[in-house]
Design a protein around this motif. Structure first.
Motif, mmCIF file in Angstrom:
data_model
loop_
_atom_site.group_PDB
_atom_site.id
_atom_site.type_symbol
_atom_site.label_atom_id
_atom_site.label_comp_id
_atom_site.label_asym_id
_atom_site.label_seq_id
_atom_site.Cartn_x
_atom_site.Cartn_y
_atom_site.Cartn_z
ATOM 1 N N LEU A 53 0.826 -1.212 0.000
ATOM 2 C CA LEU A 53 0.000 0.000 0.000
ATOM 3 C C LEU A 53 0.858 1.260 0.000
ATOM 4 C CD1 LEU A 53 -2.695 -1.203 2.562
ATOM 5 C CD2 LEU A 53 -2.883 -1.112 0.062
ATOM 6 N N LEU A 54 1.926 1.281 0.800
ATOM 7 C CA LEU A 54 2.810 2.444 0.852
ATOM 8 C C LEU A 54 3.499 2.675 -0.479
ATOM 9 C CD1 LEU A 54 4.274 4.700 2.462
ATOM 10 C CD2 LEU A 54 5.997 2.975 3.065
ATOM 11 N N TYR A 55 4.015 1.621 -1.084
ATOM 12 C CA TYR A 55 4.772 1.781 -2.325
ATOM 13 C C TYR A 55 3.876 2.159 -3.501
ATOM 14 C CZ TYR A 55 8.388 -0.338 0.538
ATOM 15 O OH TYR A 55 9.276 -0.612 1.540
ATOM 16 N N ILE A 56 2.654 1.682 -3.514
ATOM 17 C CA ILE A 56 1.712 2.142 -4.539
ATOM 18 C C ILE A 56 1.467 3.632 -4.368
ATOM 19 C CG2 ILE A 56 -0.715 2.045 -5.269
ATOM 20 C CD1 ILE A 56 -0.564 -1.011 -4.802
ATOM 21 N N ASN A 57 1.284 4.064 -3.115
ATOM 22 C CA ASN A 57 1.072 5.484 -2.832
ATOM 23 C C ASN A 57 2.240 6.339 -3.309
ATOM 24 O OD1 ASN A 57 1.646 7.846 -0.746
ATOM 25 N ND2 ASN A 57 -0.593 7.545 -0.881
ATOM 26 N N ARG A 58 3.463 5.829 -3.213
ATOM 27 C CA ARG A 58 4.653 6.589 -3.593
ATOM 28 C C ARG A 58 5.048 6.365 -5.050
ATOM 29 N NH1 ARG A 58 4.794 10.654 -1.653
ATOM 30 N NH2 ARG A 58 6.986 10.911 -2.118
ATOM 31 N N GLY A 59 4.280 5.592 -5.812
ATOM 32 C CA GLY A 59 4.569 5.371 -7.224
ATOM 33 C C GLY A 59 5.688 4.382 -7.486
ATOM 34 N N LEU A 60 6.006 3.562 -6.510
ATOM 35 C CA LEU A 60 7.052 2.549 -6.667
ATOM 36 C C LEU A 60 6.395 1.227 -7.060
ATOM 37 C CD1 LEU A 60 9.161 3.473 -3.510
ATOM 38 C CD2 LEU A 60 9.861 3.763 -5.900
ATOM 39 N N TYR A 61 5.898 1.174 -8.288
ATOM 40 C CA TYR A 61 5.088 0.030 -8.726
ATOM 41 C C TYR A 61 5.852 -1.285 -8.821
ATOM 42 C CZ TYR A 61 1.858 3.821 -9.462
ATOM 43 O OH TYR A 61 1.075 4.924 -9.265
ATOM 44 N N PRO A 62 7.090 -1.320 -9.364
ATOM 45 C CA PRO A 62 7.812 -2.601 -9.343
ATOM 46 C C PRO A 62 8.071 -3.093 -7.915
ATOM 47 C CG PRO A 62 8.797 -1.144 -10.965
ATOM 48 C CD PRO A 62 7.798 -0.323 -10.178
ATOM 49 N N THR A 63 8.353 -2.153 -7.017
ATOM 50 C CA THR A 63 8.596 -2.534 -5.623
ATOM 51 C C THR A 63 7.304 -3.010 -4.967
ATOM 52 O OG1 THR A 63 10.438 -0.985 -5.492
ATOM 53 C CG2 THR A 63 9.518 -1.741 -3.398
ATOM 54 N N ALA A 64 6.188 -2.364 -5.261
ATOM 55 C CA ALA A 64 4.890 -2.839 -4.754
ATOM 56 C C ALA A 64 4.614 -4.242 -5.280
ATOM 57 C CB ALA A 64 3.772 -1.883 -5.168
ATOM 58 N N GLY A 65 4.939 -4.479 -6.549
ATOM 59 C CA GLY A 65 4.781 -5.814 -7.120
ATOM 60 C C GLY A 65 5.682 -6.827 -6.433
ATOM 61 N N LEU A 66 6.937 -6.420 -6.142
ATOM 62 C CA LEU A 66 7.860 -7.294 -5.419
ATOM 63 C C LEU A 66 7.267 -7.668 -4.068
ATOM 64 C CD1 LEU A 66 10.589 -8.660 -4.726
ATOM 65 C CD2 LEU A 66 11.363 -6.406 -3.941
ATOM 66 N N TYR A 67 6.761 -6.688 -3.344
ATOM 67 C CA TYR A 67 6.211 -6.970 -2.014
ATOM 68 C C TYR A 67 4.917 -7.768 -2.094
ATOM 69 C CZ TYR A 67 9.765 -4.675 0.714
ATOM 70 O OH TYR A 67 10.964 -4.371 1.317
ATOM 71 N N GLY A 68 4.153 -7.601 -3.159
ATOM 72 C CA GLY A 68 2.988 -8.463 -3.366
ATOM 73 C C GLY A 68 3.428 -9.904 -3.574
#
Length: 198
Positions: free
Chosen positions: A160-175
């Motif tokens: 949720l935090l990384y999506i908010n900050r526009g870090l989409y590959p990192t959000a995908g990694l954490y997913g």
């Protein structure tokens, strides 16, 4: 230091790929997970700093040191057991309570410091993830099964935090790490149960 958007994007993808390999090796209790973890978190120092997630950036420095320490601990234990897989076990209830209270106190205080003294984008969310990650990483070094429960909570919040900050590959990694953490918890619980029966 300011990285170009293209450089930041490329670094984020490399860091994410190294992170996936790290978690895959960790699930099966291979000490080689630490080499990939060190590479991944070293890149994330710069990525998170560029996105003004200062607690997360500082946390990566801790992770470099904690992964070196964890690698040494696991290597020592692996030498005492057949094969390269290390044994795991649970905390007792008193220890769980101490870890929970300590993690909450550190997270809240770090959030207050970040809010008061920096221009951090989301100081309390960033600090809660950082504090819980520290606890999980230390418990991982000690091979405690509860580390996976904490990582699951961290992964949900981090996505949720990384999506908010526009870090989409990192959000995908954490997913992806969330799914892998669920699998890791299942695997380590089964190993712990087999060890108790033996």
């Amino acid at each position: 230091m300011t990285l170009s958007p293209d450089t930041l994007w490329a670094l984020e993808w490399v860091a994410a790929a190294l992170g996936v390999v790290n978690i895959a090796l960790l699930i099966f209790r291979s000490q080689w997970n630490f080499a990939f973890a060190i590479g991944s978190v070293a890149l994330y120092v710069f990525i998170f700093f560029e996105k003004r997630l200062y607690a997360e950036s500082g946390l990566q420095v801790f992770f470099i040191l904690a992964n070196v320490w964890g690698w040494m601990m696991w290597h020592r234990v692996a030498q005492d057991h057949a094969g390269s897989q290390v044994p795991v076990r649970w905390l007792d209830w008193t220890s769980r309570l101490v870890w929970l209270m300590g993690t909450a106190a550190i997270s809240l205080n770090l959030g207050w410091v970040m809010q008061r003294y920096t221009n951090a984008a989301m100081p309390f969310a960033d600090s809660a993830i950082a504090g819980a990650s520290v606890a999980a990483q230390i418990l991982l070094g000690y091979r405690r099964i509860e580390n996976w429960v904490i990582w699951i909570a961290v992964d949900v919040a981090a996505v949720l935090l990384y999506i908010n900050r526009g870090l989409y590959p990192t959000a995908g990694l954490y997913g992806g790490m969330l799914v892998m953490s669920l699998f890791g918890l299942k695997e380590w619980v089964e190993v712990g149960q087999r060890a108790r029966r033996a």
